[in-house]
Write an enzyme that holds these catalytic residues in place. Sequence first.
Site, PDB file in Angstrom:
ATOM      1  N   SER A 132       0.717  -0.963  -0.311  1.00 22.28           N
ATOM      2  CA  SER A 132      -0.103  -0.012  -0.028  1.00 22.28           C
ATOM      3  C   SER A 132       0.891   1.178   0.025  1.00 22.28           C
ATOM      4  CB  SER A 132      -0.857  -0.008   1.353  1.00 22.28           C
ATOM      5  OG  SER A 132      -1.586   0.999   1.524  1.00 22.28           O
ATOM      6  N   TYR A 145      -2.180  -0.854  10.906  1.00 19.46           N
ATOM      7  CA  TYR A 145      -2.043  -1.426   9.791  1.00 19.46           C
ATOM      8  C   TYR A 145      -0.782  -0.910   8.752  1.00 19.46           C
ATOM      9  CZ  TYR A 145      -3.395  -0.908   4.612  1.00 19.46           C
ATOM     10  OH  TYR A 145      -3.335  -0.948   3.678  1.00 19.46           O
TER      11      TYR A 145
END
Length: 270
Positions: A132, A145
């Site tokens: 990401s 995360y």
Amino acid sequence: MKKVALVTGASSGIGAETAKLLVKNGFTVYGAARRLDRMQVLKVEGVNLIAMDVTDDASMVAGVNNIIDAEGRIDVLVNNAGYGSYGSVEDVPISEAKNQFEVNIFGLARLTQLVLPYMRRQGSGRIINISSIGGKIGEPHGAWYHATKYAVEGLSDSLRMELKEFGIDVVIIEPGAIKTEWTGIAADNLLKMSGHTAYAQLANKHAKMFAGADKFASEPIVVAKTIAKAATVKKPRTRYATGGGAKIILFLRRVLTDRMFDKVMLGMMK
């Protein structure tokens, strides 16, 4: 001989679109997710379905063994399974933080371990890890995360050098904002963990930002096309930034100081 691909997190979004696109690119594709019922639509597209939980070692071992028994090889592994656990570091229980790592990094690493012996025997293969832009930046309430995605980046960079002598490529995909279930799940987690704590004011603003993210987000097929490119080109790049705002955000992260970037991120949560 057709090349064989295994795609995790194939029940929706990026994983489902990737599985379908790889079939169109001539691969024999195995789509894996915890629930087979959510993947039934992929059967029509020619995707083989496997029930697999990346936190359950036995299911991963069985899944890889089933593919090898049927095909005798695995050429591409797309490690796409993952979710976003949000909430302040103070609020999120360590048990939930550990689960975030189990799904986003340890499951990815274990599945990679399972396919590598076959790729080494073939003298070829491609590991495509879905990271990401969150593997390059931070944001409030996303510490666990982002920690997992930073870990994916570090693991992938190290693995790439380890596997070079065996003819196995390692590619990192860095999506930006994408229209999937991920955003809604992250927002729900955030409000559950920090929506009524000392961090409530900023947490609620952050959740509102999540709710409006689709205005800037790309469809999952955008990322799927990038993954398909990484799976099929002769010499893939080591990493691809793709989808809503990915390249501009990574550019800002490179050119701004830490405090300036913090200000930009917090300014988005009004």
